[in-house]
Structures are given as C-alpha cells and as structure tokens.
Design a protein around this motif. Structure first.
Motif, PDB file in Angstrom:
ATOM      1  N   THR A  83      12.772  12.689  -0.738  1.00 48.28           N
ATOM      2  CA  THR A  83      11.144  12.974  -1.116  1.00 48.28           C
ATOM      3  C   THR A  83      10.856  12.523  -2.479  1.00 48.28           C
ATOM      4  O   THR A  83       9.938  11.702  -2.566  1.00 48.28           O
ATOM      5  N   GLU A  84      11.830  12.231  -3.319  1.00 49.23           N
ATOM      6  CA  GLU A  84      11.634  12.001  -4.712  1.00 49.23           C
ATOM      7  C   GLU A  84      11.388  10.143  -4.477  1.00 49.23           C
ATOM      8  O   GLU A  84      10.478   9.631  -5.115  1.00 49.23           O
ATOM      9  N   VAL A  85      12.309   9.588  -3.843  1.00 47.23           N
ATOM     10  CA  VAL A  85      12.397   8.132  -3.723  1.00 47.23           C
ATOM     11  C   VAL A  85      11.031   7.837  -2.871  1.00 47.23           C
ATOM     12  O   VAL A  85      10.395   6.744  -3.363  1.00 47.23           O
ATOM     13  N   GLU A  86      10.399   8.543  -1.817  1.00 47.29           N
ATOM     14  CA  GLU A  86       9.334   8.203  -1.177  1.00 47.29           C
ATOM     15  C   GLU A  86       8.203   8.467  -2.425  1.00 47.29           C
ATOM     16  O   GLU A  86       7.260   7.554  -2.236  1.00 47.29           O
ATOM     17  N   ALA A  87       8.274   9.309  -3.383  1.00 46.21           N
ATOM     18  CA  ALA A  87       7.314   9.515  -4.233  1.00 46.21           C
ATOM     19  C   ALA A  87       6.987   8.271  -5.168  1.00 46.21           C
ATOM     20  O   ALA A  87       5.994   7.762  -5.402  1.00 46.21           O
ATOM     21  N   VAL A  88       8.230   7.735  -5.426  1.00 43.64           N
ATOM     22  CA  VAL A  88       8.414   6.506  -6.268  1.00 43.64           C
ATOM     23  C   VAL A  88       7.709   5.121  -5.489  1.00 43.64           C
ATOM     24  O   VAL A  88       7.067   4.545  -5.999  1.00 43.64           O
ATOM     25  N   LEU A  89       8.229   5.145  -4.159  1.00 43.11           N
ATOM     26  CA  LEU A  89       7.674   4.396  -3.272  1.00 43.11           C
ATOM     27  C   LEU A  89       6.028   4.386  -3.142  1.00 43.11           C
ATOM     28  O   LEU A  89       5.121   3.217  -3.458  1.00 43.11           O
ATOM     29  N   ASP A  90       5.525   5.503  -3.001  1.00 39.06           N
ATOM     30  CA  ASP A  90       4.169   5.759  -3.050  1.00 39.06           C
ATOM     31  C   ASP A  90       3.408   5.366  -4.349  1.00 39.06           C
ATOM     32  O   ASP A  90       2.344   4.628  -4.343  1.00 39.06           O
ATOM     33  N   TRP A  91       4.046   5.544  -5.612  1.00 41.95           N
ATOM     34  CA  TRP A  91       3.526   5.014  -6.699  1.00 41.95           C
ATOM     35  C   TRP A  91       3.409   3.610  -6.828  1.00 41.95           C
ATOM     36  O   TRP A  91       2.615   2.819  -7.444  1.00 41.95           O
ATOM     37  N   ALA A  92       4.585   2.979  -6.388  1.00 43.85           N
ATOM     38  CA  ALA A  92       4.942   1.524  -6.745  1.00 43.85           C
ATOM     39  C   ALA A  92       3.818   0.813  -5.674  1.00 43.85           C
ATOM     40  O   ALA A  92       2.854   0.022  -6.195  1.00 43.85           O
ATOM     41  N   GLN A  93       3.543   1.380  -4.611  1.00 37.75           N
ATOM     42  CA  GLN A  93       2.593   0.845  -3.535  1.00 37.75           C
ATOM     43  C   GLN A  93       0.941   0.815  -4.114  1.00 37.75           C
ATOM     44  O   GLN A  93       0.016   0.014  -3.849  1.00 37.75           O
ATOM     45  N   ALA A  94       0.694   1.845  -5.019  1.00 39.48           N
ATOM     46  CA  ALA A  94      -0.635   2.021  -5.482  1.00 39.48           C
ATOM     47  C   ALA A  94      -0.843   1.304  -6.622  1.00 39.48           C
ATOM     48  O   ALA A  94      -1.855   1.272  -7.020  1.00 39.48           O
ATOM     49  N   ARG A  95       0.075   0.495  -7.216  1.00 40.33           N
ATOM     50  CA  ARG A  95      -0.176  -0.098  -8.377  1.00 40.33           C
ATOM     51  C   ARG A  95      -0.222  -1.557  -8.274  1.00 40.33           C
ATOM     52  O   ARG A  95       0.705  -2.194  -7.616  1.00 40.33           O
ATOM     53  N   ASP A  96      -1.039  -2.246  -9.094  1.00 44.93           N
ATOM     54  CA  ASP A  96      -1.227  -3.787  -8.664  1.00 44.93           C
ATOM     55  C   ASP A  96      -0.160  -4.406  -9.473  1.00 44.93           C
ATOM     56  O   ASP A  96      -0.126  -5.739  -9.311  1.00 44.93           O
ATOM     57  N   ASP A  97       0.682  -3.796 -10.520  1.00 49.01           N
ATOM     58  CA  ASP A  97       1.348  -4.572 -11.324  1.00 49.01           C
ATOM     59  C   ASP A  97       3.008  -4.304 -10.893  1.00 49.01           C
ATOM     60  O   ASP A  97       3.799  -4.868 -11.549  1.00 49.01           O
ATOM     61  N   VAL A  98       3.162  -3.868  -9.484  1.00 48.37           N
ATOM     62  CA  VAL A  98       4.224  -3.808  -9.125  1.00 48.37           C
ATOM     63  C   VAL A  98       4.362  -4.640  -7.722  1.00 48.37           C
ATOM     64  O   VAL A  98       3.591  -4.546  -6.870  1.00 48.37           O
ATOM     65  N   PRO A  99       5.121  -5.705  -7.694  1.00 44.73           N
ATOM     66  CA  PRO A  99       5.088  -6.585  -6.512  1.00 44.73           C
ATOM     67  C   PRO A  99       5.861  -6.037  -5.201  1.00 44.73           C
ATOM     68  O   PRO A  99       7.221  -6.012  -5.214  1.00 44.73           O
ATOM     69  N   THR A 100       5.342  -5.415  -4.400  1.00 47.01           N
ATOM     70  CA  THR A 100       5.482  -4.563  -3.256  1.00 47.01           C
ATOM     71  C   THR A 100       5.348  -5.358  -1.855  1.00 47.01           C
ATOM     72  O   THR A 100       5.458  -4.824  -0.955  1.00 47.01           O
ATOM     73  N   ASP A 101       5.260  -6.815  -2.247  1.00 47.79           N
ATOM     74  CA  ASP A 101       5.234  -7.550  -0.819  1.00 47.79           C
ATOM     75  C   ASP A 101       6.475  -7.061  -0.025  1.00 47.79           C
ATOM     76  O   ASP A 101       6.631  -7.139   1.088  1.00 47.79           O
ATOM     77  N   THR A 102       7.772  -7.107  -0.907  1.00 49.86           N
ATOM     78  CA  THR A 102       9.056  -6.853  -0.192  1.00 49.86           C
ATOM     79  C   THR A 102       9.764  -5.798  -1.064  1.00 49.86           C
ATOM     80  O   THR A 102       9.819  -5.968  -2.293  1.00 49.86           O
ATOM     81  N   ILE A 103      10.156  -4.961  -0.332  1.00 45.53           N
ATOM     82  CA  ILE A 103      10.803  -3.660  -0.918  1.00 45.53           C
ATOM     83  C   ILE A 103      11.959  -3.453  -0.544  1.00 45.53           C
ATOM     84  O   ILE A 103      12.417  -3.280   0.564  1.00 45.53           O
ATOM     85  N   VAL A 104      13.047  -3.239  -1.472  1.00 45.60           N
ATOM     86  CA  VAL A 104      14.334  -3.047  -0.890  1.00 45.60           C
ATOM     87  C   VAL A 104      14.944  -1.773  -1.703  1.00 45.60           C
ATOM     88  O   VAL A 104      14.590  -1.782  -2.831  1.00 45.60           O
ATOM     89  N   LEU A 105      15.816  -1.118  -1.120  1.00 45.07           N
ATOM     90  CA  LEU A 105      16.462   0.118  -1.596  1.00 45.07           C
ATOM     91  C   LEU A 105      17.908  -0.108  -1.898  1.00 45.07           C
ATOM     92  O   LEU A 105      18.532  -0.839  -1.251  1.00 45.07           O
ATOM     93  N   TRP A 106      18.306   0.079  -3.060  1.00 45.72           N
ATOM     94  CA  TRP A 106      19.742  -0.226  -3.692  1.00 45.72           C
ATOM     95  C   TRP A 106      20.086   1.445  -3.935  1.00 45.72           C
ATOM     96  O   TRP A 106      19.491   2.277  -4.695  1.00 45.72           O
ATOM     97  N   GLY A 107      21.232   1.702  -3.350  1.00 39.79           N
ATOM     98  CA  GLY A 107      21.856   3.100  -3.687  1.00 39.79           C
ATOM     99  C   GLY A 107      23.139   3.312  -3.729  1.00 39.79           C
ATOM    100  O   GLY A 107      23.914   2.511  -3.154  1.00 39.79           O
ATOM    101  N   ALA A 108      23.881   4.085  -4.524  1.00 39.89           N
ATOM    102  CA  ALA A 108      25.153   4.015  -4.722  1.00 39.89           C
ATOM    103  C   ALA A 108      25.636   5.246  -4.476  1.00 39.89           C
ATOM    104  O   ALA A 108      25.179   6.284  -4.931  1.00 39.89           O
ATOM    105  N   SER A 109      26.882   5.198  -3.567  1.00 36.49           N
ATOM    106  CA  SER A 109      27.644   6.637  -3.733  1.00 36.49           C
ATOM    107  C   SER A 109      26.855   7.854  -2.952  1.00 36.49           C
ATOM    108  O   SER A 109      26.576   7.725  -1.889  1.00 36.49           O
ATOM    109  N   GLN A 110      26.561   8.876  -3.670  1.00 33.43           N
ATOM    110  CA  GLN A 110      25.871   9.948  -3.109  1.00 33.43           C
ATOM    111  C   GLN A 110      24.493   9.422  -2.418  1.00 33.43           C
ATOM    112  O   GLN A 110      24.027  10.205  -1.499  1.00 33.43           O
ATOM    113  N   ALA A 111      24.046   8.484  -3.052  1.00 34.67           N
ATOM    114  CA  ALA A 111      22.548   7.887  -2.409  1.00 34.67           C
ATOM    115  C   ALA A 111      22.837   7.498  -0.838  1.00 34.67           C
ATOM    116  O   ALA A 111      21.995   7.516  -0.277  1.00 34.67           O
TER     117      ALA A 111
END
Length: 311
Positions: free
Chosen positions: A93-121
């Motif tokens: 849910t936290e990651v989705e909140a960050v995604l929503d924030w990024a999508q709402a901003r003009d200064d974040v390039p969200t044309d292509t979105i990649v998730l990087w996660g390690a171990s417990q992720a």
C-alpha cells in the motif's frame, strides 16, 4: 575517489499511508529522463539512499535514462510511522501511495515505471504489480518465496559457512523450531522471552513484526502479477546465504515464462562482492575510496542494460 556518480539528486517529501515519507529523487546529469524507477527496500531500518550504497544503482538507472525515487522506511530518518508495524500488504500500500504521488506530479517522468525491489521486497512487488496497470517492468534482486523456508535456508547456510559442529547445528535447529512453534501458537512476547535460549533475542517490536509476516508466501501474488505479462528481471547472487535463489528462479521461471530474464552474478545476497559482506573493513574501505567496486562484476551494467530495453 571513485564517487563522482553520474546523476543529480534532490530531496522529496511524499505523502504515505502513515504520514510523510522522506525520500530522494535522482535524475541523469542532463536533467531529463524517459521513465522512473521506484526502489523498494528489503528488511531492516533502511534510509532512502542506504547511506550511499544505492548510489551505484541510481547511476545505473541514470545511464539508461531513468530517474529513481527512493524513500526512507516509516520511522527512519524524516519519515513518519513505524516500519516494524507493517505487514507486507501495508508495504505494498505504501508503494502504491508513492506511485500515486509520482503520477500526480509534472516533474516526475512516469511514461515508463519500473519497480526495483530487494530481498523482503519479493513479498511486496508482486502485490503491487497485480494491483496496478501503470507498472511497466520489475527488477527483483534476491527475492525469497516463502518466509519460513527462507529463514531455515539462511540458518543452515550460515551454520555451514561458520563450520558449525553437529551439536551446534542441532541446538540451532531446535531453537528455530521452538520459535516457529511459538509463532504458530500466536504466543506473546513474554512467552517467547521466557522460553528462548538464544543469546540475542528479538525485540518486542521485532517479534510483533515477525508475527505479522511469518506466513508470507509470494507464489499466489506472483501468479496474479504474471497475468500482467510485463518484463521481469531477476538478479541473484551465486553466493547468497540468505535466500535459496535456486528455488526463487524455479518459481519465477514457472510463473513469468518468456517475460522473465535472469542474471546470476558472482556476489552475495545484496549482490555485493562476497569480500564486502564478509569483511567489514574491506567493505568500508571500498565504500569510501571505490564505491563502484562494492557490487559484483557486471551487476550495475546488467541492471542498466535491462532498463534500456523497457519503454
């Protein structure tokens, strides 16, 4: 001294489920990017940059034309909340909140979105991918499949590494079995403390965190994520003592099929060179004088190459 990384960085404050998340956003040096990577930490109290250890990953993304957003876990640095109160679903849910924030901003390039996660992720990423249509790719670094199997693999691998005696192995496995039984019984922390023989018992908050999450198993979420049919890149270390990477690769291959690529690297769980994880002095010296040398050969180039194929 080898730390003139090819990216620019600025602080960001992101509204999360438990308050504001203190983070960083990095960009290629020319200030333009064609997409963004969101970094999802593994276990423990992680600061946004992992105290500089993420710089090589930031640079690898920048070289491929990607911005990166990473944030301190709740309760770490300037982030509100408490990461030890989270379930894996809470983390998603936290990651989705960050995604929503990024999508709402003009200064974040969200044309292509990649998730990087390690171990417990590994228990977080598939939940997000299955729930979102705006994730275009995934980089999974040393993810586990099943919490309890991962814990037992780690225990036995460390005992092997330490050349434990038969008696030491039997005692360690017995203690682990006892802890599992207490978790399954939903025992109180007081019961755990009263009956454990370990010299380094969990804190009360850690016990509660493990109690929330010890049943985690990624397989059903991975199957749901697989229906998205997006590129997934699995990166594993050949000397991983934390996660059974052979099991992980088998499950990922059966789930993602032709959408999966795999890189097996000459590194440890974090994809650092084994000398860095096994010798604190060497790791510290490398971090100061030659930070790009921390990671296994080809690790960051491999990451950058995968990103270059996305979008």
């Amino acid at each position: 001294m080898g730390n003139d990384f090819r990216f620019s960085e600025r602080r960001v404050s992101i509204p999360g489920p438990e308050g504001n998340l203190d983070g960083v956003m990095t960009l290629p040096d020319d200030g333009t990017a064609r997409g963004v990577v969101l970094m999802v930490h593994g276990d423990a109290a992680a600061e946004a940059t992992q105290d500089g250890l993420y710089d090589a990953w930031f640079e690898g993304a920048a070289d491929a034309g990607f911005a990166t957003i990473s944030w301190s876990k709740p309760g770490v640095g300037g982030s509100d909340g408490d990461w030890l109160s989270q379930s894996m679903s809470d983390r998603a849910t936290e990651v989705e909140a960050v995604l929503d924030w990024a999508q709402a901003r003009d200064d974040v390039p969200t044309d292509t979105i990649v998730l990087w996660g390690a171990s417990q992720a590994g228990w977080v990423l598939p939940k997000v991918v299955a729930a979102r249509a705006d994730v275009d790719g995934v980089v999974a670094v040393s993810p586990a499949i099943n919490w309890l199997r991962q814990g037992r693999f780690n225990l036995l691998a460390e005992l092997d590494h330490d050349k434990a005696s038969t008696q030491e192995r039997e005692r360690a496995v017995e203690e682990s079995d006892h802890t599992r039984k207490l978790l399954e019984q939903r025992a109180s922390y007081e019961d755990y403390l009263a009956t454990t023989d370990t010299a380094d018992p969990m804190s009360k908050d850690r016990w509660r965190f493990v109690m929330r999450n010890f049943g985690a198993d990624a397989e059903s979420d991975l199957v749901a994520a697989g229906t998205r049919e997006i590129p997934v890149h699995l990166m594993v270390g050949l000397h991983d003592r934390n996660v059974d990477v052979a099991e992980t690769e088998d499950v990922y291959r059966s789930t993602f099929g032709p959408h999966l690529t795999v890189s097996r690297l000459d590194g440890a769980h974090s994809l650092a060179r084994t000398a860095m994880e096994d010798n604190d002095a060497i790791g510290l010296a490398a971090a100061i004088f030659w930070p790009r040398a921390i990671f296994a050969p080809r690790a960051i180039d491999d990451y950058s190459s995968f990103l270059s194929t996305i979008g």
